[in-house]
Design a protein around this motif. Structure first.
Motif, mmCIF file in Angstrom:
data_model
loop_
_atom_site.group_PDB
_atom_site.id
_atom_site.type_symbol
_atom_site.label_atom_id
_atom_site.label_comp_id
_atom_site.label_asym_id
_atom_site.label_seq_id
_atom_site.Cartn_x
_atom_site.Cartn_y
_atom_site.Cartn_z
ATOM 1 N N THR A 55 -3.049 -2.038 9.208
ATOM 2 C CA THR A 55 -2.403 -0.841 9.729
ATOM 3 C C THR A 55 -1.751 0.116 8.675
ATOM 4 N N GLU A 56 -1.571 -0.479 7.707
ATOM 5 C CA GLU A 56 -1.081 0.182 6.325
ATOM 6 C C GLU A 56 -1.948 1.031 5.692
ATOM 7 N N LEU A 57 -3.072 0.803 5.883
ATOM 8 C CA LEU A 57 -4.064 1.279 5.143
ATOM 9 C C LEU A 57 -4.736 2.658 5.727
ATOM 10 N N GLN A 58 -4.983 3.561 4.823
ATOM 11 C CA GLN A 58 -5.809 5.016 5.234
ATOM 12 C C GLN A 58 -7.210 4.840 5.174
ATOM 13 N N PRO A 59 -7.971 4.299 5.762
ATOM 14 C CA PRO A 59 -9.268 4.375 5.617
ATOM 15 C C PRO A 59 -10.126 5.707 5.427
ATOM 16 N N GLU A 60 -9.183 6.882 6.292
ATOM 17 C CA GLU A 60 -9.938 8.200 6.225
ATOM 18 C C GLU A 60 -9.696 8.772 4.993
ATOM 19 N N ASN A 61 -8.738 8.030 3.812
ATOM 20 C CA ASN A 61 -8.498 8.459 2.787
ATOM 21 C C ASN A 61 -9.161 7.694 1.462
ATOM 22 N N PRO A 73 0.822 -1.237 0.125
ATOM 23 C CA PRO A 73 -0.100 0.084 -0.025
ATOM 24 C C PRO A 73 0.750 1.167 -0.036
ATOM 25 N N LYS A 74 1.824 1.401 0.688
ATOM 26 C CA LYS A 74 2.721 2.446 0.800
ATOM 27 C C LYS A 74 3.367 2.587 -0.394
ATOM 28 N N PHE A 75 3.730 1.509 -1.155
ATOM 29 C CA PHE A 75 4.421 1.751 -2.537
ATOM 30 C C PHE A 75 3.304 2.058 -3.728
ATOM 31 N N LEU A 76 2.045 1.716 -3.463
ATOM 32 C CA LEU A 76 1.113 1.994 -4.528
ATOM 33 C C LEU A 76 0.375 3.205 -4.266
ATOM 34 N N ARG A 77 0.350 3.921 -3.250
ATOM 35 C CA ARG A 77 -0.429 4.860 -2.840
ATOM 36 C C ARG A 77 0.228 6.061 -3.774
ATOM 37 N N PRO A 78 -0.752 6.958 -4.189
ATOM 38 C CA PRO A 78 -2.191 7.020 -4.263
ATOM 39 C C PRO A 78 -2.776 6.191 -5.591
ATOM 40 N N HIS A 79 -2.240 5.438 -5.969
ATOM 41 C CA HIS A 79 -2.335 4.790 -7.347
ATOM 42 C C HIS A 79 -3.488 3.616 -7.134
ATOM 43 N N THR A 80 -3.734 3.187 -6.030
ATOM 44 C CA THR A 80 -4.635 2.182 -5.635
ATOM 45 C C THR A 80 -5.624 2.627 -4.577
ATOM 46 N N GLN A 81 -6.670 2.211 -4.467
ATOM 47 C CA GLN A 81 -7.607 2.606 -3.283
ATOM 48 C C GLN A 81 -8.243 1.209 -2.587
ATOM 49 N N ILE A 82 -8.580 0.257 -3.392
ATOM 50 C CA ILE A 82 -8.890 -0.737 -3.096
ATOM 51 C C ILE A 82 -7.844 -1.989 -3.054
ATOM 52 N N TYR A 83 -6.979 -2.460 -1.986
ATOM 53 C CA TYR A 83 -5.965 -3.347 -1.985
ATOM 54 C C TYR A 83 -6.701 -4.653 -1.622
ATOM 55 N N CYS A 84 -6.709 -5.458 -2.560
ATOM 56 C CA CYS A 84 -6.969 -6.821 -2.569
ATOM 57 C C CYS A 84 -6.149 -7.744 -2.404
#
Length: 649
Positions: A489-495, A460-471
């Motif tokens: 823990t690595e995700l930002q649900p607020e975003n 997620p840190k590497f793909l942000r902001p190019h992915t919003q749904i990490y499957c």
């Protein structure tokens, strides 16, 4: 997950994890009442069906194979909310053979409406369906529709067959207790009936029918009055044949016999009592959990011979889309490119077509895929076309359902860079676009952490902001549910970031998955796992991805290198009959049951909190973890019953 003591252990089909939920029952000579030993020749119209056929009931999580042994027959008692489907199985096994053919005999299966004391009904053919369970690779899986309200089934000596009974409760159905019955009656088969006629009688019928052909065939150039006379003569002959003794069982003095009325006064049938409690809870029309499942458009094109973009192509895709919505699934069509790049789209029509709003505004659709490039060739440049499509979709209320699925399981830096570049192009003119990326590892040639799992967690840190749904694949977790917290823990649900999961080739037995031959509860447990782990969506790569064929009725062959059933959740209807309607698998029905269970758990959690919902899953023994879930059906009923008892007021 031991299944010791299973009488089928020596005859299981050669596929993964064949087991349970009804395969561990021993033979019982007292399974159904018998009037006494049979003597001499057998006339099924004079002998109680219970003396000829074992009849018993099994839950929807049971895999009822040919060597399933009988159990005592008990009444069926089911519980369902409104807008829910509940299913059960009726198993049949011949005690003796009474047919003159290679079959053991024929039984007639009849189903009545379910009625409440207040006069409300669940009507056969509308709310009630009967389907025969047909083995695939020796494992019960395909559900082939039966005629309603009456059908006939041939039984084979020494083999058990199952009838799948489904009840769909409409959203507006009044709550209450609904009762009806399924009637099983042994019948004389057509061959034995014809043998009751002597040779002379058969010859007479043959000559009369042939005479009909001689009368009606040479009609070219004949005057109208002569054609009328020929038609009258033919009608007289056909009427005489139809009313001959061969067909006497179908007629009375007042015309055709009502088959239900006929058997209602018979003491020879086996009657399976069916009761359904409909309670005052309605499953939401829009599923709480988006379950997005792929349909290969190339498989449809090849098997059904439809050209990409033709009217027949649109009709075929439309049929598949509408049919899958009944399973609380949000379908997307897909075709694969190089290096696992994938073109996905939910609606084949452009955004300005009326069908687009029809599809995307359907409340049963929880999420829809928007294509990154044109599905069909366009006069505009590809990027301009897609930009115009997205700009129009963004003005719609349903845009919040939209997502872009660009790449399946990137493996290296080149793949991940492609995802980033494609997403950047999209978000340049749609900054609120949601990109979904499936993955089970970080880039192999540029590790993001010291271990494979740590590299995976840092995606997620590497793909942000190019992915919003990490499957992510459930396979990565194994039996370590505690690793979920490292992912979220690595995700930002607020975003607006979400965590979804998927299964495919893995995880394997005993973990929950949808492979052919796994236990019924194992199929259903996929959604229990999603709910317990806290995922907000689910993806499955394919529902019709069998080997290539160019004839609709061609045999189904699973793709080489994949576990049996992986990527296949339904079958072409033409494989089993002349019907063009898709045929569901048992596994697809269990997916629906799991998604319905999620709505029950959400209701319970809304009343008592999520922790209490988790505790309910565990204390009933329904689901404790990916290697600790129920094999039997009873805990599922206990869990659902507890939710019913505590939430109905």
């Amino acid at each position: 997950m031991d299944n010791s003591g299973n009488p089928q252990d020596t005859v299981v089909p050669p596929v993964e994890g064949v087991a349970g939920g009804g395969t561990a029952y021993g033979w019982n000579d007292n399974c159904s009442q018998s009037s006494g030993p049979l003597n001499g020749s057998i006339n099924p119209t004079e002998i109680p069906t219970a003396d000829l056929v074992h009849v018993w009931c099994m839950p929807s999580t049971a895999n009822v194979g040919p060597q399933e042994m009988p159990r005592p027959l008990e009444p069926i008692n089911l519980l369902a909310a409104r807008n829910e489907r509940e299913s059960v199985q009726i198993a049949l096994r011949p005690k003796v053979s009474w047919s003159s053919s290679s079959t053991a005999g024929v039984v007639q299966v009849q189903c009545s409406d379910l009625c409440s004391a207040s006069g409300d009904r669940l009507v056969v053919g509308q709310s009630l369906m009967l389907r025969r369970v047909v083995p695939i690779l020796g494992v019960p899986d395909a559900l082939v529709p039966l005629d309603l309200p009456v059908c006939q089934i041939s039984l084979l000596p020494g083999e058990t067959i199952a009838v799948w009974v489904s009840i769909d409760v409409p959203s507006a159905q009044p709550p209450g207790l609904y009762e009806g019955e399924v009637i099983i009656t042994s019948k004389a088969d057509a061959e034995s009936s014809s043998q009751c006629l002597d040779k002379g009688e058969k010859h007479r019928l043959f000559m009369e029918l042939r005479n009909c052909l001689d009368i009606v065939e040479p009609i070219e150039g004949k005057p109208l009055h002569e054609m009328v006379e020929r038609a009258k003569s033919t009608a007289t002959t056909l009427r005489r044949v139809i009313f001959s003794p061969l067909f006497s069982e179908f007629f009375s003095d007042n015309g055709p016999i009502d088959m239900m009325d006929e058997d209602a006064i018979s003491n020879l049938s086996v009657r399976v009592k069916l009761s359904l409690t409909v309670w005052d809870f309605t499953l939401p029309a829009t599923p709480s959990l988006p379950a997005v499942i792929g349909i290969s458009d190339t498989v449809i094109e090849d098997r059904f011979g439809v050209r990409h973009g033709s009217n027949e192509w649109y009709e075929a895709l439309d049929q598949h889309f509408k049919w899958l919505l009944q399973y609380r699934i949000s379908p997307f069509f897909c075709r694969w490119g190089e290096s696992m790049r994938v073109l996905t789209y939910t609606c084949p029509w452009p955004a300005d077509h009326p069908k687009s709003d029809e599809y995307f505004s359907d409340p049963r659709l929880a999420a829809y895929a928007v294509p990154y490039s044109p599905v069909l060739s366009s006069n505009d440049g590809a990027k301009d076309y897609v930009q115009k499509e997205i700009e129009l979709l963004r003005t719609k209320a349903h845009w919040k359902k939209a997502y872009f699925y660009l790449w399946d399981e990137p493996l290296n830096m080149e793949h991940y860079s492609s995802v980033r570049n494609m997403a950047s192009e999209l978000r340049a003119y749609a900054p609120d676009a949601r990109v979904l990326t499936t993955y089970y590892c970080g880039p192999s040639d540029a590790p993001l952490g010291p271990t494979p799992f740590e590299s995976f967690v840092k995606v997620p840190k590497f793909l942000r902001p190019h992915t919003q749904i990490y499957c992510t694949s459930e396979w990565v977790l194994g039996n370590r549910e505690d690793l979920v917290k490292d992912i979220v823990t690595e995700l930002q649900p607020e975003n607006g970031e979400e965590w979804w999961t998927y299964v495919c080739m893995g995880p394997s037995d005993p973990h929950p998955n949808w492979h052919l031959g796994m236990r019924g509860s194992q199929h259903r447990a996929v959604m229990w796992r999603v709910w317990k782990e806290g995922g907000t969506g689910f993806l499955y790569w394919g529902a019709n991805c069998y080997e290539k064929a160019t004839v609709p009725s061609a045999e189904i062959r699973f793709r080489r290198g994949l576990p049996p059933g992986d990527g296949v959740l339904f079958y072409p209807g033409e494989v089993f009959s002349s019907s063009r309607q898709p045929v569901a698998s048992l596994r697809l029905e269990r997916i629906l049951s799991g998604l319905q269970d999620i709505e029950y758990l959400n209701l319970y959690a809304s009343r008592y909190g999520r922790d209490e919902g988790l505790a309910l899953l565990e204390k009933t023994g329904t689901y404790l973890g990916p290697e600790r879930y129920t094999i039997e059906h009873l805990p599922i009923d206990v869990m659902r019953g507890e939710i019913f008892n505590t939430c109905r007021h």
